[in-house]
Design an enzyme around this catalytic site. Structure first.
Site, PDB file in Angstrom:
ATOM      1  N   GLY A 174       0.836  -1.203   0.000  1.00 54.86           N
ATOM      2  CA  GLY A 174       0.000   0.000   0.000  1.00 54.86           C
ATOM      3  C   GLY A 174       0.864   1.243   0.000  1.00 54.86           C
ATOM      4  O   GLY A 174       1.232   1.763   1.050  1.00 54.86           O
TER       5      GLY A 174
ATOM      6  N   ALA B  28       0.128   7.675   1.064  1.00 52.57           N
ATOM      7  CA  ALA B  28       0.879   8.694   1.800  1.00 52.57           C
ATOM      8  C   ALA B  28       1.792   8.062   2.851  1.00 52.57           C
ATOM      9  O   ALA B  28       2.990   8.357   2.916  1.00 52.57           O
ATOM     10  CB  ALA B  28      -0.089   9.677   2.451  1.00 52.57           C
TER      11      ALA B  28
ATOM     12  N   LYS C   3      -4.007   6.498  20.605  1.00 49.52           N
ATOM     13  CA  LYS C   3      -4.076   7.117  19.269  1.00 49.52           C
ATOM     14  C   LYS C   3      -5.511   7.551  18.952  1.00 49.52           C
ATOM     15  O   LYS C   3      -5.739   8.550  18.268  1.00 49.52           O
ATOM     16  CB  LYS C   3      -3.557   6.114  18.233  1.00 49.52           C
ATOM     17  CG  LYS C   3      -3.524   6.645  16.797  1.00 49.52           C
ATOM     18  CD  LYS C   3      -2.239   7.387  16.465  1.00 49.52           C
ATOM     19  CE  LYS C   3      -2.287   8.074  15.112  1.00 49.52           C
ATOM     20  NZ  LYS C   3      -2.285   7.165  13.981  1.00 49.52           N
TER      21      LYS C   3
ATOM     22  N   GLY D 121       2.667   4.664   3.373  1.00 46.30           N
ATOM     23  CA  GLY D 121       3.622   3.694   2.829  1.00 46.30           C
ATOM     24  C   GLY D 121       4.694   4.356   1.986  1.00 46.30           C
ATOM     25  O   GLY D 121       5.868   3.994   2.057  1.00 46.30           O
TER      26      GLY D 121
END
Length: 317
Positions: free
Chosen positions: A14, A17, A198, A19
């Site tokens: 993938g 942005a 997170k 990766g």
């Protein structure tokens, strides 16, 4: 740094942005990095990857070791999975690209994303979770803009590492890859708690960017949206505590103040909405709500945000 140890073969599953940024930074310092792409394969194969970073400057990778199919990739010792939690069929791709005993690092948002992937992976693969604290987005095919931050925190989820020392060795190896590339990386002893931490940022800012059509700066500039962000953050902390995870004291306040100092940023969910991709509602909202409910804790504001986003998501086709 990694000393005299042979450098591993790293695969990026993938190359959006996230990766593209982390894979590009690793390749920049000489790691053997292989990028799996779908729609952007021909653009990246022809023109390479361009990272425009406010922190690290302009980085151009050309040529790029780019692939349109996992079966064409070499066996990878480390796989960084940066595809969205909504991406179908990840497990067969990972299995195809993994060397025996490979370490699979899942760079996704949300709760329990490792659990659902683990069921489809062989026991011989190590599965780790990575939490990316970063402002980054795609400008176009193979062009990535990095605005701020960049830390990747790494924790062990499951696999053949039999004891705590073996697990920590693997986690340290993963963190060491990022540090060698000039990226801050901390070891997380409790991956589940870290994922809740997170969510304290992801639940308010991702959802409100879509619901209110606003990026972080205007959200932080208005009294009503500020109050709503703080109320949503408080509910995430409440849900985490109900599930047995104590947050560091003042953690929500710290994230709130950090966002105040950040450059204006459109969260990833807004980009998904804009490009009519499915929103990551299951991982970021439904699972935390279900976990809290199972622990006897209702989170009404998060529930309301989730329901509103579900309506928007179904209409956005």
């Amino acid at each position: 740094m990694m000393g005299a140890v042979a450098k591993p073969t790293i695969g990026i599953i993938g190359t959006g942005a996230i990766g593209g940024f982390y894979g590009g930074m690793l390749a920049r310092v000489g790691f053997d990095v292989h990028f799996l792409l779908r729609s952007e394969f021909s653009a990246v194969a022809e023109r390479g990857l361009q990272l425009n970073s406010a922190v690290h400057g302009a980085v151009t990778l050309n040529p790029v070791q780019a692939y349109s199919s996992a079966e064409d990739m070499p066996p990878c010792d480390w796989l960084l999975v940066a595809a969205k939690s909504t991406s179908p069929g990840l497990a067969p791709i990972i299995i195809e690209a993994a060397a025996p005993g490979a370490k699979v690092l899942l760079l996704q948002n949300g709760l329990d994303v490792e659990d659902s992937l683990r069921e489809s992976l062989p026991d011989s693969l190590h599965l780790l979770g990575g939490l990316c604290l970063i402002c980054v987005h795609r400008e176009g095919p193979g062009v990535i803009t990095h605005q701020a931050l960049g830390t990747v925190n790494v924790g062990y989820h499951s696999g053949p590492a039999s004891d705590e020392a073996a697990r920590m060795w693997i986690v340290e190896e993963g963190a060491g890859l990022f540090r060698a590339a000039g990226i801050d990386s901390q070891v997380m002893p409790n991956l589940h708690q870290a994922r809740w931490q997170k969510l304290v940022w992801n639940i308010p800012y991702n959802g409100l960017s879509v619901l209110l059509g606003a990026s972080t700066t205007p959200l932080m500039a208005d009294a009503d949206s500020r109050a709503l962000i703080q109320a949503l953050m408080a509910e995430v902390v409440q849900g985490a505590k109900a599930c047995g995870h104590d947050m560091p004291l003042g953690y929500a306040d710290y994230l709130f103040m950090m966002t105040e100092k950040m450059p204006d940023y459109w969260p990833s969910m807004y980009h998904d909405f804009l490009h009519k991709r499915p929103l990551e509602l299951e991982a970021i909202y439904a699972r935390p709500l279900a976990a809290a409910k199972a622990a006897g804790c209702e989170l009404p504001r998060i529930e309301a945000l989730y329901r509103a986003l579900g309506f928007i998501d179904r209409r956005n086709v």
